[in-house]
Design a protein around this motif. Structure first.
Motif, PDB file in Angstrom:
ATOM      1  N   ASP A   1      -7.644  -4.258  -3.886  1.00 10.94           N
ATOM      2  CA  ASP A   1      -7.676  -4.135  -2.410  1.00 10.94           C
ATOM      3  C   ASP A   1      -9.296  -4.542  -1.774  1.00 10.94           C
ATOM      4  O   ASP A   1     -10.170  -4.091  -2.292  1.00 10.94           O
ATOM      5  CB  ASP A   1      -7.416  -2.930  -1.773  1.00 10.94           C
TER       6      ASP A   1
ATOM      7  N   ASP B   1      -2.255   4.889  -3.639  1.00  9.32           N
ATOM      8  CA  ASP B   1      -1.371   3.722  -4.300  1.00  9.32           C
ATOM      9  C   ASP B   1      -2.177   3.195  -5.675  1.00  9.32           C
ATOM     10  O   ASP B   1      -1.851   2.508  -6.163  1.00  9.32           O
ATOM     11  CB  ASP B   1      -0.988   2.889  -3.314  1.00  9.32           C
ATOM     12  N   HIS B   2      -3.435   3.658  -5.582  1.00 12.42           N
ATOM     13  CA  HIS B   2      -4.433   3.357  -6.963  1.00 12.42           C
ATOM     14  C   HIS B   2      -4.618   4.587  -7.888  1.00 12.42           C
ATOM     15  O   HIS B   2      -5.145   4.030  -8.913  1.00 12.42           O
ATOM     16  CB  HIS B   2      -5.480   2.546  -6.320  1.00 12.42           C
TER      17      HIS B   2
ATOM     18  N   PRO C   1       0.764  -1.272  -0.004  1.00 11.92           N
ATOM     19  CA  PRO C   1       0.113  -0.031  -0.142  1.00 11.92           C
ATOM     20  C   PRO C   1       0.754   1.237  -0.111  1.00 11.92           C
ATOM     21  O   PRO C   1       0.452   2.253   0.025  1.00 11.92           O
ATOM     22  CB  PRO C   1      -0.823  -0.202   1.291  1.00 11.92           C
TER      23      PRO C   1
ATOM     24  N   HIS D   1       0.040  -6.411  -5.318  1.00  8.89           N
ATOM     25  CA  HIS D   1      -0.047  -5.251  -4.204  1.00  8.89           C
ATOM     26  C   HIS D   1       0.877  -6.131  -3.137  1.00  8.89           C
ATOM     27  O   HIS D   1       0.598  -5.880  -1.931  1.00  8.89           O
ATOM     28  CB  HIS D   1      -1.593  -5.160  -4.013  1.00  8.89           C
TER      29      HIS D   1
ATOM     30  N   HIS E   1     -10.625   2.283  -6.278  1.00  7.59           N
ATOM     31  CA  HIS E   1     -10.757   3.102  -4.894  1.00  7.59           C
ATOM     32  C   HIS E   1      -9.693   4.192  -5.213  1.00  7.59           C
ATOM     33  O   HIS E   1      -8.819   4.056  -6.018  1.00  7.59           O
ATOM     34  CB  HIS E   1     -10.679   2.355  -3.755  1.00  7.59           C
TER      35      HIS E   1
HETATM   36 ZN   LIG Z   1      -3.614  -0.662  -2.146  1.00 12.97          ZN
END
Ligand SMILES: [Zn+2]
Ligand SMILES: [Zn+2]
Length: 427
Positions: free
Chosen positions: A272, A153-154, A98, A340, A149
């Motif tokens: 996630d 980190d996305h 993350p 991830h 989301h």
């Molecule tokens: Zn993440």
């Protein structure tokens, strides 16, 4: 589902072909690049990260009764392979989370390419756009992003992707995502906020480059419509491609997974998510199911120098290897992928040992630039070899009526006294 697993001996042919290629063919280009590390394996025999081999023991998965598998080069080199008309290619532009990025691992991002020429981006984490732009697709065709989301980190790579405007993409960037529990938590606010933050950049560029790409168009997936009776919503339906969104258990309301269906091929990505029977049901029938996978709280705390209590808090939002095995045991994908994950030589064996306590079928641990080719008959997993100084490929033909005009210069001009001090320009 019956399947035959062919292991590494398949690559002998590819390696042999590489060795006998005439030396004159080797010029500056992706072929001449070396992976950061020499090939090697962990104690349990899994390939080491960054060494040119995907982290799996089943790089070739052939369906039962298939006489032969098409020959592929050992590595995927963008621009040198075309997809069959019913083939799908999935490449990780980033595989981490993350935390935002490492030199050897960008945050979350996947590029899905189809034999019909379509390309879709799923998540756009920090440190991923360099990989994305090296994969041989012109930036003008990288204009569809599906966001799971809004953890950074996305989505942290959205700025450099948006920045392809003007010289690369002269049409808007389209982003799909959650409508939000409240509007300020949704995709429309996200797109507006990114454009607002880029206002200085846009005002400057609009008078010197075409303006058509300087917009982000949000496509809301109305999360209030999800229910046990309506577990997924159709988010995209064009050119024979259907992309469904479904809710997952992660952090705030609005976290989603996606399911792409095209010509009988199915790709599912939850990003996630805590493990659930619901997401496993949404992944049923997938050729490739990509889900996050997490180290233990102790490992996470150790490597991140974090109190163990905090690591347990993070873990609550995520999925352990044994839990992911249980999800895949229900969903039964042809290939189950963990992503991830903080890659480290010392974490790989224990990860697979725990994963294998609940699941026996083919699995892959994603690293950056792992490429998965999917056909009805087989799945091939390789590492892409990219030119670190790649130029974009030729642009697609411009559609009729595309507005290539520029806008008015911004009023925010530099003061004249400062400009007057510029050294004389070269003739
Ligand atoms: Zn993440
Ligand atoms: Zn997250």
């Amino acid at each position: 589902m019956g399947r035959r697993e062919t292991k590494r001996d398949y690559w002998l042919l590819g390696i042999t072909l590489t060795l006998i290629l005439p030396m004159v063919a080797i010029a500056a280009g992706p072929e001449s690049y070396r992976f950061p590390r020499e090939p090697g394996t962990t104690k349990d025999g899994y390939p080491l990260p960054l060494a040119g081999q995907p982290i799996t023991k089943t790089p070739v998965i052939a369906e039962e009764g298939i006489a032969s598998v098409r020959e592929y080069p050992e590595h995927y080199i963008p621009g040198q392979e075309s997809l069959a008309e019913n083939e799908m290619r999935i490449t990780a532009c980033g595989s981490w989370g993350p935390a935002p990025m490492r030199i050897g691992q960008g945050a979350s991002c996947l590029l899905v390419q189809l034999g019909n020429g379509d390309a879709f981006i799923f998540d756009i984490g920090g440190g991923t756009v360099g990989n994305l732009f090296a994969l041989g697709v012109h930036p003008a065709e990288l204009d569809k992003v599906f966001i799971t989301h809004f953890h950074l980190d996305h989505v942290g790579g959205i700025f450099p992707l948006f920045d392809a405007m003007g010289w690369g993409r002269n049409t808007p960037l389209h982003v799909w995502g959650s409508s939000g529990y409240t509007p300020e938590l949704g995709i429309t606010a996200f797109a507006q906020n990114i454009m607002a933050a880029a206002e200085w950049h846009i005002q400057n560029k609009q008078s010197i480059l075409p303006r058509g790409g300087m917009t982000i168009i949000p496509h809301e997936i109305d999360i209030s419509k999800f229910s046990p009776e309506q577990p997924r919503l159709l988010a995209y339906d064009e050119n024979g491609v259907k992309i469904y969104a479904f809710p997952v258990i992660h952090a705030l309301a609005g976290s989603m997974g996606y399911r792409l269906e095209w010509k009988g091929r199915t790709f599912v990505y939850t990003a996630d998510s805590q493990p659930s029977t619901f997401e496993a049901e949404q992944g049923k029938g997938a050729d490739v199911f990509i889900h996050e996978i997490f180290p233990s709280a102790e490992e996470f705390a150790h490597y991140n120098h974090m109190p163990i209590e905090s690591a347990y808090g993070v873990m609550e939002e995520h999925t352990t290897p044994a839990e992911l095995g249980r999800v895949y045991a229900i969903a039964e994908p042809r290939l189950g992928v963990g992503m991830h994950f903080t890659l480290d030589d010392d974490l790989i064996d224990s990860l697979f040992q725990r994963w294998r306590t609940t699941y026996d079928d083919p699995v892959l641990l994603m690293q950056d630039l792992t490429t998965i080719n999917v056909t009805p008959d087989y799945i091939i997993v390789r590492q892409a070899k990219v030119d670190l100084l790649a130029w974009p490929p030729p642009p697609p033909e411009l559609s009729e009526g595309l507005d290539m005009s520029t806008g008015e210069p911004s009023k925010a001009q530099r003061p004249a006294w400062l400009t007057k001090t510029r050294l004389p320009q070269e003739p």
